[in-house]
Structures are given as structure tokens and as C-alpha cells.
Design a protein around this motif. Structure first.
Motif, PDB file in Angstrom:
ATOM      1  N   GLY A 393       0.849  -1.104   0.023  1.00 10.37           N
ATOM      2  CA  GLY A 393      -0.005   0.048   0.028  1.00 10.37           C
ATOM      3  C   GLY A 393       0.939   1.309  -0.024  1.00 10.37           C
ATOM      4  O   GLY A 393       0.295   2.124   0.292  1.00 10.37           O
ATOM      5  N   TYR A 394       2.042   1.289  -0.393  1.00 11.12           N
ATOM      6  CA  TYR A 394       3.041   2.595  -0.653  1.00 11.12           C
ATOM      7  C   TYR A 394       2.262   3.415  -1.502  1.00 11.12           C
ATOM      8  O   TYR A 394       1.792   3.088  -2.514  1.00 11.12           O
ATOM      9  CB  TYR A 394       4.458   2.079  -0.917  1.00 11.12           C
ATOM     10  N   ASP A 395       2.204   4.739  -1.224  1.00  7.09           N
ATOM     11  CA  ASP A 395       1.842   5.824  -2.326  1.00  7.09           C
ATOM     12  C   ASP A 395       2.299   5.891  -3.370  1.00  7.09           C
ATOM     13  O   ASP A 395       3.961   5.798  -3.218  1.00  7.09           O
ATOM     14  CB  ASP A 395       1.694   7.077  -1.359  1.00  7.09           C
ATOM     15  N   LYS A 396       2.017   5.573  -4.521  1.00 10.22           N
ATOM     16  CA  LYS A 396       2.756   5.520  -5.890  1.00 10.22           C
ATOM     17  C   LYS A 396       3.557   6.546  -6.199  1.00 10.22           C
ATOM     18  O   LYS A 396       4.611   6.711  -6.736  1.00 10.22           O
ATOM     19  CB  LYS A 396       1.640   5.337  -6.918  1.00 10.22           C
ATOM     20  N   ASP A 397       3.087   7.794  -5.938  1.00 11.01           N
ATOM     21  CA  ASP A 397       3.990   9.094  -5.973  1.00 11.01           C
ATOM     22  C   ASP A 397       5.172   9.223  -5.448  1.00 11.01           C
ATOM     23  O   ASP A 397       6.041   9.488  -5.814  1.00 11.01           O
ATOM     24  CB  ASP A 397       3.027  10.289  -5.862  1.00 11.01           C
ATOM     25  N   VAL A 398       4.868   8.592  -4.000  1.00  5.67           N
ATOM     26  CA  VAL A 398       6.165   8.777  -3.055  1.00  5.67           C
ATOM     27  C   VAL A 398       7.256   7.839  -3.680  1.00  5.67           C
ATOM     28  O   VAL A 398       8.332   7.902  -3.633  1.00  5.67           O
ATOM     29  CB  VAL A 398       5.758   8.468  -1.653  1.00  5.67           C
TER      30      VAL A 398
END
Length: 765
Positions: A393-398
Motif C-alpha cells: 500500500g505504499y503511495d505510488k507518487d512517493v
């Protein structure tokens, strides 16, 4: 852990380095295993160093049935795609134009396989296409397409008659893509060069044929890259696409820093190339694949890891289990590639998103470690997935920002290192792809890349980098003031040998440069033309010799700097011949055993192992499953019991023995008294007596091997093969030759000896 050392350049050395820098870097890498960075020297080698190619995409669109067509200005020898099309002739003889460029870059196996194809299946007629492997090129396949060939004084009627032939060639390319399960292909302007087909008609025909194929297509969508390195061809392809194809998506020139919604954006910084692409990780042909694995280290959990396990085989899971006991969490476990199209897999262990340590810091740490491991092991390409954007679930943009900025910082701090970094997205994951695409566009449009120093940054590892070659801006500026060469290597011995060679062979001699290397015998017409051109360009004389089983070249002249420059260039030619030889031997093993060649050199800590006659600096255990399998087959064939014996060899061939075993080219003794084969001795002491001419090395290198001597007879200098057994068929030969005391043996098949340990010893002063 890599170490580095700086070698200051006096006026003479600086003058030499100015004129042969690229060749010197190649020699230090392939002869001594050292990366080299040249500081503070104004280069004069000009076109002698190939500039980095920045892929420039001019156009992209998706056709109604899903085919993607894009136009690129790029070098087809380095372009990113599953396959490349070679504009071939009917005999697949790659002697000029694009065919020669691809064959040169891909190595001799491309021409060999092409010759075998024609011998077995006949000529490839105009309008047809054939498939071979891609050699050393970064493609899965080469599709050799034969287009129409016109006279330079052709008529309009000739062009009209030839156009259907070009159309058939394009159709056959697309047919072979589907047959070979290839997703993307790079196609040049076939027949428009040496074959005199008009460029405008060529572009129109290719583009119209692609459009027609898409309209009829019922299979999976293909990615077609129309790639040329000359501006007229690129412009004609772009014009034809805009004229005949729907423009649902377009990309402007990457030189202007804009990729729009391009399917494969690319950014080059120094010698590091960043590429975003789509595909399946288990199908990538690259040196290193990065995989995200759960804390349970089970590859069966998760769709992507399960695909990797299925493609690689159970051996990859077994190696993870074996290594996991000594690993900590949030680290990287390295395994071999097994059945995958890669050398290694880096299995990254990531925490959940809401772990006590911010996941972006851990992710940055992981990216940093992967890139440094790739650099330290001298690999040239690495493929990352979008780490953590799935179940974690890591933020894609980050993730996109952290992974790309980490790569940029690595590129800036390792100036001179060649590494292709690709970010691979699953074809249907459009959101993640867009996040990385936006990140790439931000970097391209930014005047300032991220800081070159990762320490203390929120985006990079908080711990110190794992290699000493990382340099800040201030350090780089101060280093540039004093000319020097920075050597980087995993061992002190390699750097010491390289430093000695620079000072002794490059600098201290006066008017003669002597090279002893049996790979001179592998020089072909091109290499001898280079030697002739050196004599024409410089006021020097080059003499080739062959004595006591060893080839040599002597370079003499009145100007010692010119002699050194040519000497370094010839050393680089030897290194290239050596690498081509190794590739051919590895390919032969693959053909014989139908398995991938891999080898490993690991430190062996048993201090009691081996001879105590010389101070041992380090013992390395050599493991190569393919060589072991061939040795076991030979043992069965000869019904022989192996003997433990030794060979002394120069430093530059230690890696080669690990890769492809023993060959007579590597270590001929000073005198071949017992035959012209591969020599082994009962002890390192005897090896010192047999191999005296390697005494210029600072260290001694002994390989301990199991040797199948079998049925042996006394040898003599004139024997190039063992004599026939008495009273038997003339084709039945002795297995080896020996001296009267039987403590020296000569074999003529390298698979009769299996390298097991490398002893690196310090000379007694």
C-alpha cells in the motif's frame, strides 16, 4: 565493501591519459577488475570515446485495436525493446550498414548463428525474415528482415514493383513477433540505406502496413518502435505516422525534456540511463532483477513472486532459505537467476506502510543498496518493479519519487559508471506507470537534480553509503584541481596490481612497450587493420611474435608517450578479444549442457588449506556448476581418478578461469618442454619454477584443481596432441603427457581439470 585509491598523474602520465582515456578505463576494468574515474584531465581523445546516447522520442500513438506505434531517434545497438530488426541481405552476411553495427555490438555469435541458419534453411529471400538470438545486445531476439534492393539509378516503375516486397517484410516481422511471443520491436527504415529504396516511400509503406495489421489483429497488442539514428529518417517516419495514423497519444522530443504520455520514457545522466517500461518482471533480459518479498521469505505468496518462482525454479527459494538465517529485515537477499533471463535476483524485504520507521526512508535505503551492489559486482543493467505499491500500500507518487531520485543521486556520484536502470510496471497498472512518468518528466524539466550526497536527506538512507566511491560536490571540485586516476575495487590486491601496471608498464619504460598475451592470436582482420593504422598515425613500429607458446607484441618508437598511448590501445584490444573468447566459451557450454552458465568466487576461511610455502593473503573457493558437470562427464569417459595439482597464472586471468575453466591461452609456461597443452604441477613450489615470466606481478596467483591425467606418457616440445596408444587405433590417444618424474602433467582438453581454489599470495621480499 569497495575500496578506492588515488594515483596522482605527473606530466607524462597526464599526457598519456589525455590521449587514450577510454582504452585505459577498459584495460583497468578487464585486466585488473578495477573501475577507474579520471579526474582533472582535459580529454583529447575526441571521437575515440563513444558519447552517451539520449533516446529521443518524437511521436507516439495507440491504434484502435491496441497497437502502440512510436518514432525514436536512437542507437539501435542500445535501444530498449524485446527485439530489434536488422536490415539484412539474403545470405545474412552482416558486412555493412546497420547489419555490421548490430553484429559488431552483439559479438561474433550473431554472424555464426546467421551462417548456420542459411546453411540449414537456405537464403532468406526479399520480403522474408528470420530470427536469431541477439548475442550481447540487450534484446531477446534479432529479426533479420530482407527488404527490396534497387539500383542507384532506379526508375519509378522499379519502386512500384519493389514496394510489395517491403510490405511483405514488415508483415513477416509482425508474424515472427507473435510466434516468438515478443511484446515490442525496434524497426529501422528498411532498405532505405544501402539498398537504395526511397526513404519517403519506405516510411509510408511501413506505417501503412502497421495500420493494416492493427485493423486485422485479433491477438495481443504489440509495441512498435520506429527507430533510426539519422535525422532525415526520423523526420520521415514521424511525418508518415502523423499522416496515416490516428493521434490519440503523442510525445514531443525528449531533448526538450518532455515525454508526454510516452510508453517508454528515458533519461540519461552521465552514463546511467533510467527507463520506464511495461512488462512482466520474470521475462526481463537484464543482469539483475529486483523482487519484493514478504517477511516470511516465501516466493509462493504473491502473484509476481510466484511468477518469478515458476520461471526460476525451486533452486531460487532454496537459496533464499539458506541465506535468510544470516540476514536482517529491511535488507536485500541476493540469489542467482536460475531459470530467469538474469544473472542475479535482489529480493528486497519491505515493511508495511505504517511501520515505526517511515517507509520512504527504508525504501530509499533499499534502492541505494541495490544500486551499490550492482555497481560493486560490475553488472550493467538492473530492473526494478514499483516496490511496495501492491499489497504493502505504499503511495505510488512517493515510491516513484524516492526510487528515481535515488537513481539520479547514484548516477551523479558514480560519474563514469555505466548502468541501465529500468522501472517495470505491470501493463494494466496505468496509475503507477503515470506516477513514474510524472516523476521522470519532473526530473527532465528540473534544472537541478537532487543533491549528490544522500546523508541526512529525508529521501535517502540515513546510514553511510556502503562504498567509498561516493563523492559530494565539494569533493569532486577539489579533486578536479589535481589530475589523478581514482581506482575502485573490492580488493586491495587488484588495485595494487593496477597501480603497479600504470607506473611500470605505462610510465617507466622509455621507448618500448611489450605485451605478452595469447589472445593476440585471436586478432582478426579488423584488429590488424588497427595495428597498421597505429603505425601510420604515430611514429612507432609494431612487431608481433610467438615464442615458447606465448604470443607477444612489441611497440617501439622515439617518443615514449606515443609508445605508451599505442600500448594502452593494444592492451584494450587484447581485453576485448579475451572477453569475446569468454562469451564464445560460455555459449558453447550452454549449447552442450542446455543450462545457464554461472560461477562464484567466495572467500574460503580455512587458513590451513593449501601450501604454506608462500604467505597467503586470501583463499577463494571457485564454483562453476557447468564446469563441474563437464568435468564429471570427462571423468566417466576417461575412467580416471583426479589428482590435485596447481597452475600459476597472471592476475588478469583469474576471473577467466572461474568463468570458462582452463585453456592453453591463459598460462603457457616459460618453456613448453612436454607438449603444447595446458600445464599443471604437483606443488606451488614447482609452479614457481615452471612459470617464471609472471614475476613482475606483485602477488602470486595459484589455482588448485582436480586434474584427470589418466593414461600418461612422456612428452616432448613438438607434440601438439598426445601420441596414439601402442597397439590401438590411431585415433586412441594418451590422456596426458608428463615429465620423467611425473610431477608435471600436460592435458589438451580444458574439461580434464576443474578449478577449485585460488590462492593469492604475497611475494617474499
Amino acid at each position: 565493501m569497495a575500496d578506492s585509491v588515488k594515483i596522482p598523474l605527473d606530466d607524462k602520465l597526464e599526457s598519456i591519459v589525455k590521449q587514450c582515456g577510454p582504452a585505459l578505463i577498459d584495460v583497468l576494468k578487464h585486466k585488473f577488475g578495477c573501475e577507474a574515474v579520471i579526474h582533472g584531465v582535459s580529454a583529447e581523445w575526441g571521437s575515440g570515446k563513444k558519447p552517451s546516447v539520449v533516446p529521443d522520442q518524437r511521436f507516439s500513438t495507440q491504434l484502435p485495436k491496441g497497437m502502440t506505434v512510436s518514432v525514436w531517434k536512437d542507437d539501435l545497438t542500445t535501444h530498449q525493446a524485446d527485439a530489434v530488426v536488422n536490415a539484412a541481405n539474403e545470405r545474412l552476411s552482416h558486412g555493412g550498414g546497420l547489419a555490421l553495427a548490430l553484429s559488431d555490438a552483439g559479438g561474433p555469435n550473431i554472424q555464426r548463428e546467421s551462417d548456420r541458419y542459411v546453411q540449414s534453411k537456405g537464403k532468406v529471400f526479399a520480403g522474408e525474415a528470420a530470427v536469431t538470438t541477439a548475442g550481447k545486445l540487450n534484446y531477446q531476439k534479432i529479426i533479420h528482415a530482407v527488404g527490396p534492393c534497387l539500383q542507384s539509378s532506379h526508375t519509378t516503375h522499379d519502386v512500384v514493383r519493389a514496394t510489395p516486397i517491403l510490405k511483405d517484410a514488415i508483415k513477416n516481422i509482425l508474424r515472427l513477433m507473435e510466434k516468438e511471443n515478443l511484446q515490442s520491436v525496434a524497426i529501422p527504415a528498411i532498405s532505405s540505406g544501402l539498398f537504395n529504396f526511397p526513404l519517403r516511400v519506405c516510411a509510408d509503406t511501413i506505417v501503412k502496413t502497421l495500420s493494416e495489421h492493427d485493423q486485422r489483429s485479433k491477438g495481443r497488442p504489440l509495441e512498435i518502435h520506429l527507430v533510426n539514428n539519422d535525422e532525415p529518417s526520423v523526420k520521415e517516419m514521424e511525418r508518415a505516422c502523423r499522416e496515416f495514423l490516428p493521434q490519440t497519444q503523442q510525445a514531443t522530443s525528449s531533448a526538450a525534456g518532455r515525454h508526454g504520455n510516452s510508453p517508454c520514457p528515458t533519461l540519461t545522466i552521465n552514463n546511467v540511463t533510467l527507463t520506464i517500461k511495461k512488462g512482466s518482471i520474470e521475462r526481463q533480459k537484464t543482469d539483475i532483477i529486483v523482487n519484493t518479498i514478504g517477511a516470511d521469505l516465501n516466493l509462493s505468496n504473491g502473484a509476481i513472486t510466484r511468477s518469478i518462482l515458476q520461471a526460476a525454479g525451486q533452486g531460487i527459494q532454496d537459496e533464499i532459505n539458506k541465506k535468510s538465517k544470516s540476514k536482517k529485515h529491511y535488507n536485500v537477499i541476493e540469489t542467482k537467476g536460475y531459470g530467469l533471463n538474469c544473472q542475479y535476483v535482489y529480493h528486497t524485504i519491505c515493511p508495511e506502510k505504517y511501520w515505526r520507521v517511515p517507509y520512504d526512508k527504508i525504501l530509499a535505503d533499499i534502492v541505494w543498496e541495490c544500486l551499490n551492489k550492482a555497481h560493486n559486482s560490475q553488472q550493467k543493467s538492473i530492473c526494478f518493479p514499483a516496490i511496495g505499491t501492491g499489497l504493502l500500500g505504499y503511495d505510488k507518487d512517493v515510491v516513484a519519487r524516492v526510487m528515481m531520485e535515488g537513481a539520479v543521486a547514484f548516477a551523479q556520484q558514480t560519474n563514469g559508471v555505466h548502468l541501465d536502470i529500468s522501472y517495470l510496471m505491470y501493463p494494466t497498472d496505468t496509475n503507477t506507470y503515470k506516477a513514474f512518468e510524472d516523476g521522470m518528466r519532473t526530473l527532465q524539466g528540473s534544472a537541478n537534480y537532487p543533491s549528490r550526497s544522500p546523508q541526512g536527506s529525508a529521501n535517502y538512507p540515513s546510514r553511510s553509503p556502503q562504498v567509498d566511491l561516493m563523492r559530494t560536490n565539494d569533493h569532486a571540485k577539489s579533486s578536479a584541481e589535481t589530475p589523478h586516476i581514482e581506482l575502485i575495487s573490492a580488493t586491495q590486491e587488484r588495485m595494487s596490481e593496477a597501480r603497479r601496471w600504470i607506473w611500470n608498464d605505462m610510465c617507466l619504460h622509455q621507448n618500448s612497450f611489450n605485451i605478452r598475451n595469447n589472445f593476440i592470436q585471436h586478432f582478426g582482420q579488423r584488429e590488424h587493420e588497427n595495428l597498421l593504422s597505429f603505425q601510420t598515425m604515430w611514429n612507432i613500429s609494431i612487431t608481433e611474435s610467438f615464442q615458447d607458446g606465448c604470443a607477444g607484441i612489441q611497440i617501439t618508437g622515439s617518443n615514449s608517450i606515443e609508445v605508451s598511448v599505442v600500448g594502452v590501445e593494444v592492451e584494450a584490444m587484447c581485453c576485448k578479444a579475451q572477453e569475446e573468447f569468454a562469451r564464445e566459451e560460455e555459449d558453447a557450454l550452454v549449447q552442450l549442457l542446455n543450462r545457464k552458465v554461472s560461477y562464484e568466487r567466495s572467500r574460503f576461511d580455512n587458513g590451513d588449506k593449501g601450501s604454506k610455502e608462500f604467505p597467503i593473503v586470501r583463499v577463494e573457493k571457485l564454483e562453476n556448476p557447468c564446469l563441474k558437470q563437464m568435468f564429471e562427464l570427462k571423468k566417466q569417459q576417461l575412467s580416471a581418478t583426479p589428482r590435485r595439482m596447481y597452475q600459476r597464472l597472471p592476475a588478469q586471468f583469474c576471473e577467466l578461469v572461474s568463468r570458462v575453466g582452463f585453456h592453453r591461452e591463459l598460462a603457457p609456461p616459460d618453456e613448453q618442454k612436454y607438449g603444447q597443452g595446458i600445464y599443471f604441477c604437483e606443488s606451488p613450489r614447482l609452479a614457481m619454477e615452471l612459470w617464471r615470466n609472471t614475476s613482475e606481478d606483485e602477488y602470486l596467483y595459484f589455482v588448485e584443481a582436480q586434474v584427470l591425467t589418466g593414461r600418461s606418457t612422456t612428452g616432448s616440445p613438438d607434440l601438439i596432441l598426445p601420441p596414439s596408444l601402442p597397439g590401438s587405433d590411431p585415433s586412441s590417444l594418451y590422456d596426458s603427457l608428463t615429465n620423467t618424474s611425473k610431477d608435471i602433467h600436460v592435458v589438451f582438453n580444458g574439461y580434464q581439470a576443474l578449478p577449485e581454489y585460488l590462492f593469492i599470495c604475497k611475494k617474499r621480499q
